[in-house]
Write a protein that holds these residues in place. Structure first.
Motif, PDB file in Angstrom:
ATOM      1  N   ALA A 190      -3.179  14.900   0.757  1.00  0.00           N
ATOM      2  CA  ALA A 190      -3.303  14.042  -0.415  1.00  0.00           C
ATOM      3  C   ALA A 190      -2.332  14.515  -1.485  1.00  0.00           C
ATOM      4  CB  ALA A 190      -4.732  14.087  -0.960  1.00  0.00           C
ATOM      5  N   THR A 191      -1.601  13.578  -2.069  1.00  0.00           N
ATOM      6  CA  THR A 191      -0.711  13.920  -3.177  1.00  0.00           C
ATOM      7  C   THR A 191      -0.785  12.810  -4.219  1.00  0.00           C
ATOM      8  OG1 THR A 191       1.481  14.762  -3.769  1.00  0.00           O
ATOM      9  CG2 THR A 191       1.410  12.901  -2.218  1.00  0.00           C
ATOM     10  N   LYS A 192      -0.075  13.019  -5.329  1.00  0.00           N
ATOM     11  CA  LYS A 192      -0.215  12.123  -6.473  1.00  0.00           C
ATOM     12  C   LYS A 192       1.147  11.833  -7.100  1.00  0.00           C
ATOM     13  CE  LYS A 192      -4.290  14.933  -7.509  1.00  0.00           C
ATOM     14  NZ  LYS A 192      -3.734  16.152  -6.864  1.00  0.00           N
ATOM     15  N   PHE A 193       1.194  10.709  -7.796  1.00  0.00           N
ATOM     16  CA  PHE A 193       2.374  10.327  -8.568  1.00  0.00           C
ATOM     17  C   PHE A 193       1.911   9.873  -9.953  1.00  0.00           C
ATOM     18  CE2 PHE A 193       0.673   6.316  -7.261  1.00  0.00           C
ATOM     19  CZ  PHE A 193       0.957   5.453  -8.314  1.00  0.00           C
ATOM     20  N   ASP A 236       6.053  11.766   7.557  1.00  0.00           N
ATOM     21  CA  ASP A 236       6.383  10.344   7.661  1.00  0.00           C
ATOM     22  C   ASP A 236       5.403   9.455   6.908  1.00  0.00           C
ATOM     23  OD1 ASP A 236       8.549  10.893   9.360  1.00  0.00           O
ATOM     24  OD2 ASP A 236       7.233  10.950  11.119  1.00  0.00           O
ATOM     25  N   TYR A 237       4.227   9.970   6.619  1.00  0.00           N
ATOM     26  CA  TYR A 237       3.235   9.190   5.880  1.00  0.00           C
ATOM     27  C   TYR A 237       2.328  10.126   5.101  1.00  0.00           C
ATOM     28  CZ  TYR A 237      -0.005  10.663   9.545  1.00  0.00           C
ATOM     29  OH  TYR A 237      -0.765  11.426  10.405  1.00  0.00           O
ATOM     30  N   ILE A 238       1.763   9.618   4.023  1.00  0.00           N
ATOM     31  CA  ILE A 238       0.824  10.352   3.184  1.00  0.00           C
ATOM     32  C   ILE A 238      -0.570   9.796   3.465  1.00  0.00           C
ATOM     33  CG2 ILE A 238       0.078  10.778   0.806  1.00  0.00           C
ATOM     34  CD1 ILE A 238       3.138  10.438   0.080  1.00  0.00           C
ATOM     35  N   ASP A 239      -1.518  10.670   3.723  1.00  0.00           N
ATOM     36  CA  ASP A 239      -2.861  10.204   4.059  1.00  0.00           C
ATOM     37  C   ASP A 239      -3.562   9.547   2.870  1.00  0.00           C
ATOM     38  OD1 ASP A 239      -3.324  11.200   6.905  1.00  0.00           O
ATOM     39  OD2 ASP A 239      -2.642  13.017   5.911  1.00  0.00           O
ATOM     40  N   LEU A 240      -3.529  10.209   1.724  1.00  0.00           N
ATOM     41  CA  LEU A 240      -4.222   9.706   0.541  1.00  0.00           C
ATOM     42  C   LEU A 240      -3.291   9.867  -0.652  1.00  0.00           C
ATOM     43  CD1 LEU A 240      -6.761   8.664  -0.926  1.00  0.00           C
ATOM     44  CD2 LEU A 240      -7.635  11.017  -0.929  1.00  0.00           C
ATOM     45  N   TYR A 241      -2.949   8.742  -1.273  1.00  0.00           N
ATOM     46  CA  TYR A 241      -1.960   8.734  -2.356  1.00  0.00           C
ATOM     47  C   TYR A 241      -2.627   8.270  -3.645  1.00  0.00           C
ATOM     48  CZ  TYR A 241       2.871   8.383  -4.130  1.00  0.00           C
ATOM     49  OH  TYR A 241       4.060   8.577  -4.811  1.00  0.00           O
ATOM     50  N   ASP A 291       1.369  -2.585  -0.701  1.00  0.00           N
ATOM     51  CA  ASP A 291       2.587  -2.805   0.098  1.00  0.00           C
ATOM     52  C   ASP A 291       2.967  -1.534   0.862  1.00  0.00           C
ATOM     53  OD1 ASP A 291       2.785  -5.418  -0.778  1.00  0.00           O
ATOM     54  OD2 ASP A 291       4.277  -4.975  -2.336  1.00  0.00           O
ATOM     55  N   LEU A 292       2.796  -0.375   0.226  1.00  0.00           N
ATOM     56  CA  LEU A 292       3.118   0.892   0.892  1.00  0.00           C
ATOM     57  C   LEU A 292       2.182   1.153   2.066  1.00  0.00           C
ATOM     58  CD1 LEU A 292       3.877   3.235  -2.152  1.00  0.00           C
ATOM     59  CD2 LEU A 292       5.501   2.021  -0.687  1.00  0.00           C
ATOM     60  N   VAL A 293       0.930   0.716   1.943  1.00  0.00           N
ATOM     61  CA  VAL A 293       0.004   0.820   3.074  1.00  0.00           C
ATOM     62  C   VAL A 293       0.513  -0.035   4.228  1.00  0.00           C
ATOM     63  CG1 VAL A 293      -2.326   0.326   3.895  1.00  0.00           C
ATOM     64  CG2 VAL A 293      -2.003   1.340   1.636  1.00  0.00           C
ATOM     65  N   GLN A 294       0.926  -1.255   3.916  1.00  0.00           N
ATOM     66  CA  GLN A 294       1.440  -2.150   4.949  1.00  0.00           C
ATOM     67  C   GLN A 294       2.695  -1.589   5.615  1.00  0.00           C
ATOM     68  OE1 GLN A 294       0.055  -5.026   6.163  1.00  0.00           O
ATOM     69  NE2 GLN A 294      -1.709  -4.415   4.908  1.00  0.00           N
ATOM     70  N   GLN A 295       3.506  -0.887   4.829  1.00  0.00           N
ATOM     71  CA  GLN A 295       4.736  -0.301   5.362  1.00  0.00           C
ATOM     72  C   GLN A 295       4.479   0.983   6.155  1.00  0.00           C
ATOM     73  OE1 GLN A 295       7.480   0.254   2.050  1.00  0.00           O
ATOM     74  NE2 GLN A 295       6.910  -1.748   1.207  1.00  0.00           N
ATOM     75  N   ILE A 301      -5.525   4.713  -0.567  1.00  0.00           N
ATOM     76  CA  ILE A 301      -5.155   4.694  -1.979  1.00  0.00           C
ATOM     77  C   ILE A 301      -6.239   5.355  -2.823  1.00  0.00           C
ATOM     78  CG2 ILE A 301      -4.659   3.203  -3.968  1.00  0.00           C
ATOM     79  CD1 ILE A 301      -3.618   1.118  -1.975  1.00  0.00           C
ATOM     80  N   GLY A 302      -5.812   6.162  -3.793  1.00  0.00           N
ATOM     81  CA  GLY A 302      -6.743   6.802  -4.702  1.00  0.00           C
ATOM     82  C   GLY A 302      -6.292   6.681  -6.148  1.00  0.00           C
TER      83      GLY A 302
END
Length: 317
Positions: free
Chosen positions: A80-83, A112-117, A137-141, A147-148
């Motif tokens: 899990a990471t954050k922006f 290649d992917y983040i589990d929880l953003y 959209d990022l989930v779809q990609q 999402i958090g």
């Protein structure tokens, strides 16, 4: 196998306790602690793009540490990471910023992917619906899975969840800081959203390891927080001493008792205590074996009711 929990209703499953890596220095000892936690069954690892080198004006330092530690065991871990926290510009949540941030975090983590953003702080200048549309959209990609939100008020959580399911909300929550119980936690339970408490041990106060102000290193950021200063400190130490006595009666440490209490507040609650030391990880995991009776919970409430901590959570930094 370590106990598991499902924060949110979207399918994410993690260890009942995670590991916060914010304060870890970028060195081999930290790598060993992260890998050792994984060996013990911890699967939830929490970081953010600002952790590690934020004060130097560079992002991604802590993410690089976590990515290096988990590189050979990526599929065993939930990362899990954050922006959204910037240098001097306030919180950001506009589409362009999010797209730039997620790519930077993927690069820093080496994945290649983040589990929880998470959105680290809500952007007052960007409608939450716009932020969530971009994250969806990022989930779809395939760049993120879940999402958090972090430190988001109840009304924002509702609006965001209406656009795309929110899996978890991260906020401070412990016997020292129970504000989330007023509005946010009831909404999370209603909507089936997980809660990920950071600082679940009151920034270390509830471990019983801090007896006097001088126990904090001279460069420790906690020296700047009101709860660790002057009369506030003395009052808080008195409360902790009562908590220590109850822990001794239960045959556990104060940290284990504090985490056990937190875990008892809901099945979708996954605390992420932060530590640099593997022996502390082991101690914290012992909380999963502490069974609290109705009488225990009543005694904890008597000792540490809502608002018991003297001083504000944050001060001038």
């Amino acid at each position: 196998m370590l106990q598991r929990r499902k924060p949110g209703n979207e399918g994410l499953e993690v260890s009942a306790l995670g590991l916060g890596t914010m304060m870890m220095p970028d060195n081999d000892d930290s790598v060993l602690t992260i890998q050792g936690a994984l060996d013990l069954g911890v699967t939830m690892f929490d970081t953010a793009d600002l952790y590690g080198e934020f004060m130097l004006g560079r992002f991604g330092g802590n993410e690089k540490l976590l990515g290096r530690a988990l590189k050979s065991r990526r599929e065993e871990a939930i990362i899990a990471t954050k922006f959204g926290v910037t240098h001097g510009q306030g919180p950001k949540g506009d589409p362009a910023y999010i797209k730039k941030s997620v790519d930077a975090s993927l690069y820093s983590l080496g994945i290649d992917y983040i589990d929880l953003y998470y959105q680290h702080r809500v952007d007052p200048n960007t409608p939450i619906e716009e932020t969530l549309g971009t994250l969806a959209d990022l989930v779809q990609q395939g760049k993120i899975r879940y999402i958090g939100l972090s430190e988001a008020p109840a009304d924002i959580v509702r609006r965001a969840h209406a656009v795309h399911p929110i899996t978890a909300v991260q906020t401070e929550y412990s016997l020292w800081s129970r504000e989330v119980e007023d509005e946010v936690l009831p909404v999370l339970k209603e909507l089936g959203i997980g809660l990920v408490p950071y600082s679940p041990l009151g920034r270390g106060f509830l471990t019983g390891q801090i007896k006097k102000f001088e126990d904090l290193p001279e460069d420790d950021y906690r020296r700047l927080f009101p709860r660790f200063q002057g009369d506030n400190f003395l009052k808080n130490v008195e409360v902790v001493s009562l908590f220590e006595k109850l822990a001794a009666q239960k045959g556990c440490t104060p940290a284990q008792l504090g985490l056990a209490w937190l875990l008892s507040q809901g099945e979708q609650i996954v605390p992420i205590p932060g530590t640099k030391q593997l022996d502390r990880v082991q101690e914290n995991l012992g909380a999963l074996q502490v069974a609290l009776t109705t009488d225990d919970l009543a005694e904890i409430e008597r000792i540490s009711p809502k608002g018991v901590a003297a001083g504000n959570r944050f001060g001038a930094i």
